[in-house]
Design an enzyme around this catalytic site. Sequence first.
Site, mmCIF file in Angstrom:
data_model
loop_
_atom_site.group_PDB
_atom_site.id
_atom_site.type_symbol
_atom_site.label_atom_id
_atom_site.label_comp_id
_atom_site.label_asym_id
_atom_site.label_seq_id
_atom_site.Cartn_x
_atom_site.Cartn_y
_atom_site.Cartn_z
ATOM 1 N N HIS A 84 -4.786 6.727 0.184
ATOM 2 C CA HIS A 84 -3.990 5.503 0.249
ATOM 3 C C HIS A 84 -4.607 4.427 -0.621
ATOM 4 C CE1 HIS A 84 -6.935 4.285 3.339
ATOM 5 N NE2 HIS A 84 -6.500 3.053 3.198
ATOM 6 N N GLU B 157 0.843 -1.198 0.000
ATOM 7 C CA GLU B 157 0.000 0.000 0.000
ATOM 8 C C GLU B 157 0.876 1.244 0.000
ATOM 9 O OE1 GLU B 157 -2.741 0.062 3.238
ATOM 10 O OE2 GLU B 157 -3.400 -1.988 2.925
ATOM 11 N N HIS C 168 -5.484 0.295 -1.545
ATOM 12 C CA HIS C 168 -5.775 -1.055 -1.058
ATOM 13 C C HIS C 168 -5.372 -2.035 -2.154
ATOM 14 C CE1 HIS C 168 -9.161 0.014 2.059
ATOM 15 N NE2 HIS C 168 -7.953 0.353 2.468
ATOM 16 N N ASP D 290 -8.003 2.817 9.147
ATOM 17 C CA ASP D 290 -8.213 3.942 8.225
ATOM 18 C C ASP D 290 -9.048 5.031 8.884
ATOM 19 O OD1 ASP D 290 -6.870 2.519 6.266
ATOM 20 O OD2 ASP D 290 -8.696 1.900 5.206
#
Length: 122
Positions: free
Chosen positions: A71, A25, A73, A84
């Site tokens: 971000h 990630e 996944h 998160d």
Amino acid sequence: MKVHSIKRATLKMALEVAKDTYPKEFVALMRAYDGVIVELLFIPGTVGADRSAMIPLYMKPVDFSIVGSIHSHPSHNLTPSSADLSMFSRTGQVHIIVAYPYTMESWRAFDRHGNPVELDVI
Ligand SMILES: [Zn+2]
């Protein structure tokens, strides 16, 4: 000021970084001017983290143009995890998750509570 849009080039850059970082990630902070996200801020040590890519709280810049986080996944899952949500609540008003396969259709924006929000791509 409420964030309402993201520049197409900025979103595309995030999708490219997500592809480069896959299957790990990446996480970055986002900077906006006049309600438009225009820039990603990569923090050393946060790209390519093995598990949850997290921003160390002490590294968060004191900068009011920072409006939130983005971000990736490494799956099709666009739902924020509890980690998160914790990061969202600390890093600003708007957050983006980009999911595999990292196309213009595989991302979603959220508010600091994890509720989906509309973000125009301009
Ligand atoms: Zn996540």
